[in-house]
Structure formats: structure tokens, C-alpha cells
Design a protein around this motif. Sequence first.
Motif, PDB file in Angstrom:
ATOM      1  N   ALA A   1     129.461  28.603  77.615  1.00  0.00           N
ATOM      2  CA  ALA A   1     129.361  29.816  76.639  1.00  0.00           C
ATOM      3  C   ALA A   1     128.818  30.800  77.694  1.00  0.00           C
TER       4      ALA A   1
ATOM      5  N   ASP B   1     135.676  28.934  79.313  1.00  0.00           N
ATOM      6  CA  ASP B   1     135.141  27.888  78.390  1.00  0.00           C
ATOM      7  C   ASP B   1     135.899  26.607  78.973  1.00  0.00           C
TER       8      ASP B   1
ATOM      9  N   ASP C   1     134.067  27.105  71.455  1.00  0.00           N
ATOM     10  CA  ASP C   1     133.611  28.261  71.551  1.00  0.00           C
ATOM     11  C   ASP C   1     135.061  29.295  71.295  1.00  0.00           C
TER      12      ASP C   1
ATOM     13  N   ASN D   1     125.374  29.129  70.665  1.00  0.00           N
ATOM     14  CA  ASN D   1     126.194  30.303  71.385  1.00  0.00           C
ATOM     15  C   ASN D   1     127.566  30.207  70.708  1.00  0.00           C
ATOM     16  N   LYS D   2     128.210  29.663  69.889  1.00  0.00           N
ATOM     17  CA  LYS D   2     129.408  29.661  69.432  1.00  0.00           C
ATOM     18  C   LYS D   2     129.777  31.082  68.931  1.00  0.00           C
TER      19      LYS D   2
ATOM     20  N   GLY E   1     130.102  33.816  71.835  1.00  0.00           N
ATOM     21  CA  GLY E   1     131.376  33.692  72.508  1.00  0.00           C
ATOM     22  C   GLY E   1     132.822  34.079  71.617  1.00  0.00           C
TER      23      GLY E   1
END
Length: 363
Positions: free
Chosen positions: A285, A20, A62, A126-127, A130
Motif C-alpha cells: 500500500a 504494489d 490494491d 488501504n485499498k 491506493g
Amino acid sequence: MTHTLGDAVYGCLIGGAVGDALGAPVEGWTHERIEEEYGTLEEFKQYYMPYSKTDPGSITSDTALRHYLCLAVVEAEGRVYPPDFAEVLRQHLNPDRVWINEEIVVKKISAGVNPWDTGRGTIPDNKMTGAVTPIGIVNAANPEQAYQDGLTIASMMQESPHRHASAAVAAGIAEAVTPEATIGSVVGTMMEQSTGIIERGMDIALGFAETSQSVDELVETLYDQFLDWQWPGVQWDRERYGAGELFSASPIETVPTAVAILALCDGDVNRSIIEGVNYGRDSDAVATVTGSIAGALHGASEIRTGWKTQCEESNRDFFEELEDDPDADFETMADRLKDSIESEYRKAATRRGELERLLGDTD
């Protein structure tokens, strides 16, 4: 793998954080732009967020969201459900540490929306993909349950099919932390536990990995042939990036891409992180997924010491904010998650005893 469970859990957390933080400065860049600027980017760089200057090695939303979920797991001493996660977000979330999607979800929760329903209408980012890894950790050796729990928790932040991508990551982590896991068994588990468009996306990307002689060749193929595969006849522009564009910042791109990179790198944790970063686009991500999975598979002991040290030091303020403990860090959180696995073991033993008595009564 020969590492211990504690090393695997720490590897998952610190591997994800390293990916990240390495990918953050080039988020939204193309692979070509990163190559022109850095050659191969494998050192932490300064980057900027709208609300603050961020020092090299600092995590993004993330990893922040992942550790809010970690806290929910350790406070519940095991598996969690939307109300558990919602309570942690209500009590601890710093809106400056997450993206607008997650901020909106917390506003929904605060307004009284049922946590089981807050993912409806959200942006496909995409948070959560991940962040879902602690669900895989607490369901170690049970990828089927990890997938179900991952789907449930992801539904707080995502709609289908994006939540299925997160669930597949959770299943992969549940396999990766087991002693006999290999990159083949992890990828196979993710395929077995996936469904629909995510399964198809991984299958296509893995096919490209099998025919590629290098990661550079894989990336070029993904850019040219994968990113618009769902929309025949639609012209995709690789220079455009944003949640509203085709696949940009979407788990439909990120998870198959990460899996293909992991397969071509044979799960090597340091190489997988670097290649995830240098893929570009939602680089943090992709790299946080490759780092989490490969870190769980090989353990923290295989991750570059300099990365681990700098990432730990650069994020002490986050952990003190999260846990009100100046000594808290990724490694101490890993220890607490390992305790949650032990708690699940005790719960399973209790249930086994109850089932034995129940079945005994039927004889």
C-alpha cells in the motif's frame, strides 16, 4: 516536468502497479525483517495468496480495485459518482482479486444498499487509498475537485477520517500530472486539500523527514515516534500487524508515511517505490501510493524498464478478464484515461459557453 500528459498518466498507473507488486511478498513484515532477508528489496518475488499462487510482478487487490475504478471513469467518459463505480463492480468484480472489505461492500450493493452509503462500518484498510488515483487523473489540474470527488468515491469503501486520506491522494495526483508540478507542489497540494487528522499526520511525518539524514533514519523515527502518536500512553508493538491493531493497514499511517518518503526522496520515482516497499508493514500500500504519485510526477519514461515490462506481462490475465481484450494493459488503460481528460475538457468548454450566454443575458 517535461514529460507528456500520456506519459504522466501511464506513469501513475504503472508506477502504482510496480510498487504494489514489489511490496506484496513482504506485506506485514517490519523494516528490520526485510533488511535481514533481502538487504534492500527491489526485485519482484513469488508470493502466495489464500486463493492462488502469485507469480513475481503480479498485482494485488490494491491495483485491481484501482482498475475497476479506471474502467468506471473511461465508461463514464469523465468524472464518476458512486452509482457509476457500483455498476462496474457489480458487472466486473472478481471477489478473488479483492480483500474482504471490498467484497462486503459489493455484497451490500448487490443487496440493494445505496452506493452512497456502503462505506459505513467498513474496516479501515488501504485499498481505496491506493485505488483512488484515476479520480485525480480525470480531474487533472483541479485538485480541489479531485479532493471532493475522491472523498465521495472513497466513502463507498471507507469512513472518516480514512476517506480523507484517499481524497488527499486524489488531489496530489491532480497536481502531479500538470506540467509545472514538483514534489513540493504535490505535497503542498495534499496538505492544502486535506483536513483534520490526515493533515496533522502528514505534518508530523514531514517534520520527521526534514530532520532525517536518510530514509533509514526516517523509517526508524516513524516506527518509534509516529505510529502511536494518536494514543498517548498506549504501548505500540511493532511486531503486531492486522486491521484490528493500532494503525495497521490504515490510511492514517500509510498516507503520511508515503508523503514523508516522497519528500525525502525528492520525488524520485524508482527510489520512492523501493523505499516504500522496504518501509514494511502494509508495504504494498505504501509503495503503490509512492509509485503512483512519483510516477505521475516524472512519467513512465523514468521508471525502470525491467519493472514495467515484467509488470505488464505478469498481469495480462487480469486485463483480459477486466476488458475482454487480450491486448489490454496498463498503457492502453492510460490512453483511455487520457481520452476521459479530453472529454472533461469538452464538457468544460460547453459549460463555459452556457455561462457566457447566461452572464450575457444579465447585462
